[in-house]
Scaffold this active site. Structure first.
Site, short mmCIF file in Angstrom:
data_model
loop_
_atom_site.label_atom_id
_atom_site.label_comp_id
_atom_site.label_asym_id
_atom_site.label_seq_id
_atom_site.Cartn_x
_atom_site.Cartn_y
_atom_site.Cartn_z
N CYS A 1 -14.57 -4.44 0.81
CA CYS A 1 -13.06 -4.86 0.97
C CYS A 1 -12.52 -5.78 0.31
O CYS A 1 -13.40 -6.32 -0.49
CB CYS A 1 -12.88 -4.85 2.45
SG CYS A 1 -13.40 -6.29 3.09
N LYS B 1 -2.64 0.84 15.36
CA LYS B 1 -2.46 1.67 14.05
C LYS B 1 -3.22 3.04 14.36
O LYS B 1 -4.17 3.15 15.52
CB LYS B 1 -3.25 1.03 12.99
CG LYS B 1 -4.56 0.42 13.23
CD LYS B 1 -5.10 -0.27 12.15
CE LYS B 1 -6.65 -0.66 12.59
NZ LYS B 1 -7.28 -1.63 11.48
N CYS C 1 -6.83 -11.68 1.18
CA CYS C 1 -6.50 -11.12 2.74
C CYS C 1 -6.70 -12.31 3.58
O CYS C 1 -7.54 -13.14 3.68
CB CYS C 1 -7.73 -10.24 3.06
SG CYS C 1 -7.81 -9.61 4.70
N ARG D 1 0.86 -1.20 0.02
CA ARG D 1 0.04 0.17 0.11
C ARG D 1 0.94 1.31 -0.06
O ARG D 1 1.78 1.30 1.08
CB ARG D 1 -0.79 -0.01 1.35
CG ARG D 1 -1.95 1.16 1.43
CD ARG D 1 -2.52 1.02 2.60
NE ARG D 1 -3.20 -0.11 2.67
CZ ARG D 1 -3.42 -1.00 3.83
NH1 ARG D 1 -2.70 -0.46 4.98
NH2 ARG D 1 -4.32 -2.00 4.00
N CYS E 1 -14.53 -9.16 7.19
CA CYS E 1 -14.12 -9.65 8.65
C CYS E 1 -14.49 -8.53 9.36
O CYS E 1 -15.08 -7.23 8.61
CB CYS E 1 -12.64 -9.95 8.69
SG CYS E 1 -11.69 -8.74 8.76
N ARG F 1 -0.96 6.37 9.78
CA ARG F 1 -1.00 5.80 8.09
C ARG F 1 -1.27 6.96 7.24
O ARG F 1 -1.16 8.06 7.60
CB ARG F 1 -1.98 4.74 8.14
CG ARG F 1 -1.68 3.55 9.37
CD ARG F 1 -2.57 2.33 9.16
NE ARG F 1 -1.96 1.21 9.82
CZ ARG F 1 -2.63 0.03 9.84
NH1 ARG F 1 -3.64 -0.31 8.88
NH2 ARG F 1 -2.03 -0.95 10.48
N CYS G 1 -12.30 -2.56 7.22
CA CYS G 1 -11.69 -1.87 5.96
C CYS G 1 -12.62 -1.26 4.84
O CYS G 1 -12.33 -0.29 4.23
CB CYS G 1 -10.74 -3.04 5.34
SG CYS G 1 -9.31 -3.51 6.23
N LYS H 1 -5.06 6.57 12.49
CA LYS H 1 -5.25 7.19 11.15
C LYS H 1 -5.96 8.61 11.33
O LYS H 1 -6.58 8.86 12.24
CB LYS H 1 -6.62 6.36 10.59
CG LYS H 1 -6.16 4.95 10.30
CD LYS H 1 -7.40 4.04 9.95
CE LYS H 1 -6.98 2.53 9.79
NZ LYS H 1 -7.92 1.85 9.18
#
Length: 578
Positions: free
Chosen positions: A442, A222, A448, A87, A487, A157, A491, A224
């Site tokens: 996603c 993470k 994935c 990414r 899941c 990110r 995303c 964002k």
């Protein structure tokens, strides 16, 4: 142990207990280097081993394999067909035609799938890059001014920015701030340059402060960040830890309202996890933007849960210590108080598909890219179409957080030519419904590793089924914001949809209802662990009720709450599971 560490350990806002193993991994990584170089030389396996499997994420990559052939390879006593997904880091999603041509060429020559995927993080992904081509991939990107630093892992990110090119003066200011914030919060370690770009190795001395913002063990989870320009909420602020809502005086940017603590991921069966909206902390002046960005990040760095990663995101820190306590700490670290929030309103969050004219007298074409997947098929040549446009385009491209692509800055002389290319390659399709343009998924299978159910491959035909239901009830031109994730990690942003499906297993989904058009409300569970066919049965009934009983202009998500079909989620910690 340092005095700072002592203070942190005694701080009542810090969770005590044995740290998660990821904390050991980061502490021992030599500032994200690990033994990645040694792994690259190992020809016995196509994958990365031990800690490096996690560490490569901070270099923008996830190790994956083709799950469609995993079982067959196991029968042949072969390891999974390991590869990586990369990414890129593209603050604000802007890319030049020459850069696009370079990534198109790499996708053709060095990826297993030959496609480019536009993501909900307003950037592109390569899928299916084998180990011998990984270093070449990073060096190819570096040559055209792109990197993949910190697009995954426990760091800040890719910074998103409203992609609407119509308000070009304001957008340009906001976009520049997205770049500044991204650069300010990047890891300072030289690991990326050393490993992938053959940069000179810099020895670190004991006690040297390498990461003044992120710290020696980086963030607990993470993180964002976005910059958004009302009334467009095209980047879904409530899916992010830190958001800067642009406030203008009608002509230029004067500052930001700062929203903190959004996030959508959860864990099935664990009621301590939930999607959550961000809280509005107040207004700041432009000159204080980087200081406040740093203060929010460092507060989360020091107070975030390093014991339980499932509760490590900023949203849980806010709910644990209290919004006022967190806000006061940010003010203390900046030495500046938040002012009262300035008024703003989000009225939409989809992209304006088709042509619009900007205030710069240039034309901008938003191309709807279903699922963000650019590839050539027997029916459409989407990837070739964008390449053909890039070969003549004099402006730039803007990747959107809704997986679409804007051909921006088109002159009147080039407009017809670019439109014809787009039509010839299937990039413009007048038959695309409003429903299709407001649906998203996603990646999920086959790449994935976290996917429990189909999403990207499932979406196109399923949207056709929903289109059929809307036509049945005589509202074919209307739409419901519909999203699917394979899941519960968030995303595809299903937890901000009017109808969100979250994968539980093969053809099994949780069905959530009650988000809204503006993207300012989390939906609530309506049906648990049902098949896609059962979802359609429920949607048929619900759409019928909506058409029969709705108020004028009432969106589907507002209707199901007003009718009591689901309860409104106001405070996620209290209402989402209750």
């Amino acid at each position: 142990m340092s005095n700072l560490a002592d203070k942190i350990e005694l701080n009542p806002n810090v969770v005590q207990g044995k740290h998660a193993d990821n904390e050991r991994l980061k502490a021992e990584s030599k500032h994200l280097r690990g033994t990645i170089v040694e792994d690259l030389k190992d020809e016995i396996t196509g994958g990365f081993t031990a800690d490096n499997f996690q560490l490569i994420r901070t270099h923008g990559m996830y190790q994956q394999d083709d799950r469609d052939i995993r079982a067959e390879r196991a029968k042949q006593k072969l390891e999974p067909l390991h590869n990586v997904m990369l990414r890129a880091r593209m603050p604000g999603g802007i890319i030049t035609p020459s850069q696009w041509l370079a990534i198109d060429k790499f996708a053709d020559e060095h990826t297993s799938y030959g496609s480019i995927r536009l993501t909900t993080r307003q950037t592109f992904q390569f899928h299916g890059v084998l180990k011998p081509n990984i270093k070449l991939m990073h060096q190819t990107l570096n040559k055209i001014g792109i990197d993949a630093i910190a697009t995954a892992g426990d760091v800040n990110r890719n910074v998103l920015c409203t992609s609407n090119p119509v308000e070009s003066v304001l957008h340009q200011e906001a976009y520049q701030w997205a770049i500044k914030i991204s650069e300010h919060l990047l890891p300072k370690t030289r690991a990326y340059a050393e490993i992938w770009l053959d940069g000179e190795k810099i020895e670190e001395t004991p006690g040297q402060e390498v990461e003044p913002i992120l710290g020696s063990t980086y963030l607990p989870r993470k993180f964002k960040t976005t910059v958004v320009i009302p009334p467009d909420n095209d980047i879904d602020v409530h899916a992010n830890d830190l958001n800067f809502v642009a406030i203008s005086d009608g002509k230029k940017l004067i500052g930001f309202n700062v929203l903190v603590g959004g996030g959508l991921a959860m864990t099935f069966g664990d009621d301590s996890t939930y999607p959550r909206k961000a809280d509005d902390f107040g207004f700041i002046e432009l000159k204080d933007t980087l200081a406040f960005a740093e203060a929010v990040v460092t507060t989360q760095r020091d107070w975030g849960n390093r014991v339980n990663r499932k509760n490590a995101k900023t949203k849980y820190t806010l709910d644990r210590v209290g919004i006022d306590t967190f806000k006061a700490e940010v003010e203390a670290r900046t030495g500046v108080k938040f002012e009262d929030s300035k008024p703003y309103e989000f009225t939409n969050r989809g992209d304006k598909v088709g042509w619009v004219e900007g205030i710069d007298n240039k034309h901008h074409l938003t191309l709807f890219i279903e699922n963000g997947r650019l590839k050539d098929t027997q029916d459409d040549k989407l990837k070739s179409g964008v390449k053909a446009i890039a070969e003549i385009h004099q402006g730039d491209f803007r990747m959107t957080a809704n997986q679409n692509l804007i051909v921006a800055g088109v002159s009147q002389e080039q407009k017809a030519v670019i439109e014809n290319i787009a039509i010839e390659h299937g990039l413009i399709d007048s038959k695309q419904s409003n429903q299709r343009q407001n649906s998203m998924a996603c990646v999920a299978f086959p790449t994935c590793p976290l996917a429990m159910a189909e999403a990207e491959r499932f979406l196109p035909s399923y949207v056709t089924d929903i289109e059929g239901l809307l036509a049945k009830h005589n509202i074919a031109d209307e739409h419901i914001i519909f999203r699917v994730t394979g899941c519960p990690n968030g995303c595809g942003r299903a937890m901000l949809a009017e109808v969100g499906l979250v994968g539980r297993g093969p053809d099994k989904y949780n069905m959530y209802l009650g988000g809204n058009v503006a993207g300012t409300r989390v939906p609530k569970l309506y049906q648990d662990n049902i098949s896609s066919a059962q979802v359609l049965v429920h949607l048929d009934e619900l759409i019928g009720l909506w058409v029969e009983k709705r108020n004028e202009q009432e969106c589907f998500g507002d209707f199901v709450i007003r009718e009591g079909i689901v309860k409104e989620v106001i405070v996620s910690k209290r209402d989402f599971h209750g």
